[in-house]
Design a protein around this motif. Structure first.
Motif, mmCIF file in Angstrom:
data_model
loop_
_atom_site.group_PDB
_atom_site.id
_atom_site.type_symbol
_atom_site.label_atom_id
_atom_site.label_comp_id
_atom_site.label_asym_id
_atom_site.label_seq_id
_atom_site.Cartn_x
_atom_site.Cartn_y
_atom_site.Cartn_z
ATOM 1 N N TYR A 1 0.805 -1.226 0.000
ATOM 2 C CA TYR A 1 0.000 0.000 0.000
ATOM 3 C C TYR A 1 0.833 1.269 0.000
ATOM 4 C CZ TYR A 1 -3.994 -2.864 1.240
ATOM 5 O OH TYR A 1 -4.977 -3.794 1.235
ATOM 6 N N PRO A 2 1.389 1.662 -1.135
ATOM 7 C CA PRO A 2 2.135 2.926 -1.130
ATOM 8 C C PRO A 2 1.224 4.089 -0.728
ATOM 9 C CG PRO A 2 1.874 2.068 -3.382
ATOM 10 C CD PRO A 2 1.392 1.009 -2.445
ATOM 11 N N GLY A 3 1.730 4.949 0.139
ATOM 12 C CA GLY A 3 0.985 6.148 0.520
ATOM 13 C C GLY A 3 0.134 6.002 1.764
ATOM 14 N N LEU A 4 -0.112 4.753 2.203
ATOM 15 C CA LEU A 4 -1.002 4.562 3.366
ATOM 16 C C LEU A 4 -0.453 5.260 4.615
ATOM 17 C CD1 LEU A 4 -3.524 3.264 4.624
ATOM 18 C CD2 LEU A 4 -2.173 1.223 5.065
ATOM 19 N N ASP A 5 0.884 5.194 4.797
ATOM 20 C CA ASP A 5 1.445 5.882 5.962
ATOM 21 C C ASP A 5 1.379 7.404 5.788
ATOM 22 O OD1 ASP A 5 3.294 5.697 3.924
ATOM 23 O OD2 ASP A 5 4.935 4.943 5.156
ATOM 24 N N ILE A 6 1.592 7.861 4.564
ATOM 25 C CA ILE A 6 1.621 9.316 4.329
ATOM 26 C C ILE A 6 0.277 9.982 4.658
ATOM 27 C CG2 ILE A 6 2.117 11.145 2.643
ATOM 28 C CD1 ILE A 6 4.486 9.330 3.110
ATOM 29 N N VAL A 7 -0.839 9.343 4.284
ATOM 30 C CA VAL A 7 -2.134 9.999 4.509
ATOM 31 C C VAL A 7 -2.433 10.182 5.999
ATOM 32 C CG1 VAL A 7 -3.147 9.246 2.318
ATOM 33 C CG2 VAL A 7 -3.525 7.875 4.356
ATOM 34 N N PHE A 8 -1.723 9.455 6.842
ATOM 35 C CA PHE A 8 -1.945 9.622 8.285
ATOM 36 C C PHE A 8 -0.913 10.537 8.942
ATOM 37 C CE2 PHE A 8 -4.641 5.815 7.924
ATOM 38 C CZ PHE A 8 -5.745 6.283 8.607
ATOM 39 N N THR A 9 0.038 11.050 8.182
ATOM 40 C CA THR A 9 0.992 11.969 8.798
ATOM 41 C C THR A 9 0.357 13.349 8.922
ATOM 42 O OG1 THR A 9 1.976 12.583 6.677
ATOM 43 C CG2 THR A 9 3.009 10.766 7.870
ATOM 44 N N LYS A 10 0.981 14.208 9.712
ATOM 45 C CA LYS A 10 0.414 15.522 9.972
ATOM 46 C C LYS A 10 0.340 16.350 8.686
ATOM 47 C CE LYS A 10 2.019 17.274 13.843
ATOM 48 N NZ LYS A 10 3.075 18.044 14.492
ATOM 49 N N THR A 11 1.445 16.368 7.926
ATOM 50 C CA THR A 11 1.479 17.234 6.745
ATOM 51 C C THR A 11 0.926 16.545 5.497
ATOM 52 O OG1 THR A 11 3.676 16.467 6.162
ATOM 53 C CG2 THR A 11 3.552 18.391 7.594
ATOM 54 N N LYS A 12 0.861 15.210 5.504
ATOM 55 C CA LYS A 12 0.425 14.424 4.339
ATOM 56 C C LYS A 12 1.312 14.646 3.114
ATOM 57 C CE LYS A 12 -4.502 14.255 5.522
ATOM 58 N NZ LYS A 12 -4.439 15.103 6.729
ATOM 59 N N LYS A 13 2.497 15.200 3.329
ATOM 60 C CA LYS A 13 3.367 15.497 2.188
ATOM 61 C C LYS A 13 4.214 14.299 1.795
ATOM 62 C CE LYS A 13 4.244 20.387 1.930
ATOM 63 N NZ LYS A 13 5.086 21.439 2.433
ATOM 64 N N MET A 14 4.256 13.998 0.503
ATOM 65 C CA MET A 14 5.080 12.913 -0.007
ATOM 66 C C MET A 14 6.552 13.272 0.157
ATOM 67 S SD MET A 14 4.050 10.097 -1.114
ATOM 68 C CE MET A 14 5.470 9.487 -2.004
ATOM 69 N N PRO A 15 7.320 12.436 0.847
ATOM 70 C CA PRO A 15 8.743 12.738 1.006
ATOM 71 C C PRO A 15 9.559 12.300 -0.208
ATOM 72 C CG PRO A 15 8.140 10.840 2.357
ATOM 73 C CD PRO A 15 6.905 11.265 1.637
ATOM 74 N N LEU A 16 8.994 11.429 -1.041
ATOM 75 C CA LEU A 16 9.734 10.841 -2.152
ATOM 76 C C LEU A 16 8.841 10.858 -3.391
ATOM 77 C CD1 LEU A 16 10.799 7.750 -0.078
ATOM 78 C CD2 LEU A 16 12.407 9.499 -0.832
ATOM 79 N N ARG A 17 9.399 10.424 -4.508
ATOM 80 C CA ARG A 17 8.583 10.323 -5.713
ATOM 81 C C ARG A 17 8.109 8.882 -5.892
ATOM 82 N NH1 ARG A 17 10.896 12.151 -11.483
ATOM 83 N NH2 ARG A 17 10.131 14.156 -10.747
ATOM 84 N N LEU A 18 6.814 8.722 -6.094
ATOM 85 C CA LEU A 18 6.246 7.389 -6.334
ATOM 86 C C LEU A 18 6.059 7.213 -7.828
ATOM 87 C CD1 LEU A 18 3.281 6.648 -3.876
ATOM 88 C CD2 LEU A 18 5.457 5.430 -4.055
ATOM 89 N N ALA A 19 6.678 6.200 -8.397
ATOM 90 C CA ALA A 19 6.536 5.986 -9.829
ATOM 91 C C ALA A 19 6.372 4.501 -10.123
ATOM 92 C CB ALA A 19 7.747 6.543 -10.561
ATOM 93 N N VAL A 20 5.805 4.226 -11.279
ATOM 94 C CA VAL A 20 5.543 2.846 -11.673
ATOM 95 C C VAL A 20 6.789 2.252 -12.318
ATOM 96 C CG1 VAL A 20 4.131 1.394 -13.189
ATOM 97 C CG2 VAL A 20 3.088 3.290 -11.923
#
Lengths: 223, 220
Positions: A75-94
């Protein structure tokens, strides 16, 4: 997605209710597609149904470091949506042709879904996050060691604790294991043969057996 | 305990309602005293109200590898509580005189807590675990780098992003920062002072200022 941990304890009907809500949609992506860029504020996460997604750190000269790989079931991104800022720290690519389920994070907050279902879903998400956290701690513990021997030993003793047995299977091939341990692949193979000769372990492909009863009790740094 | 992130966003009355329903075990710990043994099945999560604790791997010769430090307001065992086995991979022990409050690992299942509040608690826990996950991922990324400069850069870049600015105070002292990044302490100090003389950062003790943000993304 039916068998995913996120839907653990869901009946078929409950699963259908969730999947027919507007919070989930399936989509196909080609290699190279950027699904979220560094700095993006995420209000959704993804489920990898097939293919491969990676997270990469970008350097000023335009080069990339692959930091994490997401295989089917992740689940990419599942942890990010629960962080305070919701900001992606990295680039997600296929990385490889991928079928993804796009999950709107609003699902955790919407009144449109029955409260009991929502709670069950949140609880499952929590379990996923917790497993991930423990998995990362083990990896930190391994990487913390400098010598190759020490990294292998810490890793194997964690596996033994996890399976509560001296016999266990490692679900990684040598290439993946060397990446996990942050070491060179051929040095890893050499070290494993050495450990075999010393009678510390037995191994055939992914099947490992710890032979030394005191394994894990000694410091390995100086070997 | 009231100020723990676990109870963030709850009204005082709601907090009191929870505490009235769930048993809380308070423990005082001496320096060196263990709270959770390695391999132990964790039955409680522990909120630190005073002092500092560490998670470590222990060896037969009595030596320790300290991998994590917890301080006031941190929560111990929260991730373990939601894993299947709840087995602690490390020993948790006290570094100072400490005080911890323990709550049953499954307290969020307690149906005596009103539904809305229970759901709020689950969200708070998800937030805590998610932040922890990002922090750990950053530490992992740093540990995968061979050069010390690269490790420092990843760490500072993460702090900058998390705290939303180029000026911040670290909670960790030099010793802890060196442990966090898996490097030698005096080598770390040298590298930091080199970065200062190159005009990349400015720092005094735990106070840091990033002067050249773009340079944090230079390949080492």
């Amino acid at each position: 997605m039916r068998k995913s941990l996120l839907f653990n304890n869901f009946t078929e009907e409950e699963y259908d209710v969730m999947m027919h809500s507007p919070y989930f949609s399936a989509d196909s992506f080609s290699p190279g597609a950027i699904i979220a860029d560094e700095g993006d504020v995420l209000n959704k996460f993804w489920y990898v149904d097939s293919g491969l997604v990676h997270a990469a750190r970008m350097y000023r000269d335009g080069s990339l470091d692959l930091v994490q790989l997401y295989s089917p079931g992740d689940y990419p991104g599942l942890d990010i949506v629960f962080t305070k800022t919701k900001k992606m720290p990295l680039r997600l690519a296929v990385a490889k042709d991928a079928k993804l389920v796009v999950c709107d994070a609003g699902i955790f907050f919407t009144a449109a879904i029955d409260a009991a279902l929502r709670e069950k879903f949140t609880m499952n998400a929590l379990r996923l996050l917790a497993n991930e956290s423990v998995r990362k701690q083990v990896k930190i513990d391994v990487l913390y060691k400098r010598s190759l021997r020490a990294r292998i030993c810490v890793f194997l003793s964690h596996m033994r604790d996890r399976y509560e047995s001296d016999d266990f299977e490692v679900n990684m091939n040598r290439e993946q294991l060397s990446q996990y341990l942050g070491v060179n692949r051929s040095s890893l193979s050499n070290e494993i043969s050495k450990m075999r000769e010393e009678g510390l372990i037995k191994c055939r492909k992914g099947q490992f057996t710890i032979l030394d009863p005191t394994f894990g009790e000694n410091r390995w740094e100086d070997t | 305990m009231r100020h723990s992130r676990l109870f963030a966003g709850l009204a005082d009355a709601e907090y009191r309602a929870i505490i009235a329903e769930i048993p809380v075990e308070t423990r005082q710990l001496e320096p060196g005293q263990a709270l959770i043994a390695e391999g132990e099945e964790v039955g409680k999560i522990w909120l630190i109200t005073k002092g500092r604790l560490a998670a470590a791997r222990k060896y037969s010769d009595g030596s320790l590898d300290r991998v994590l430090v917890f301080s006031k307001r941190d929560i111990i065992g929260l991730d373990l509580a939601y894993t299947r086995t709840r087995i602690s991979p490390l020993e948790i022990y006290s570094l100072t005189e400490s005080c911890v409050s323990g709550i049953a690992y499954n307290f969020t299942d307690d149906t005596a807590i009103p539904f809305g509040i229970r759901e709020h608690l689950l969200k708070n826990i998800a937030h805590i675990l998610a932040d922890e996950s990002i922090r750990k991922q950053t530490r992992l990324d740093a540990l995968y780098q061979h050069s010390m400069r690269a490790r420092i850069n990843i760490f500072l870049d993460y702090k900058r992003r998390k705290l939303g600015g180029t000026v911040f105070d670290l909670k960790m002292d030099r010793e802890e920062l060196a442990r966090h990044l898996g490097v030698n302490r005096s080598a770390l100090s040298k590298e930091l002072s080199r970065m200062q003389s190159e005009g990349l950062i400015r720092y005094q003790k735990r106070h840091f200022e990033i002067l050249d943000e773009a340079a944090l993304r230079d390949r080492q």
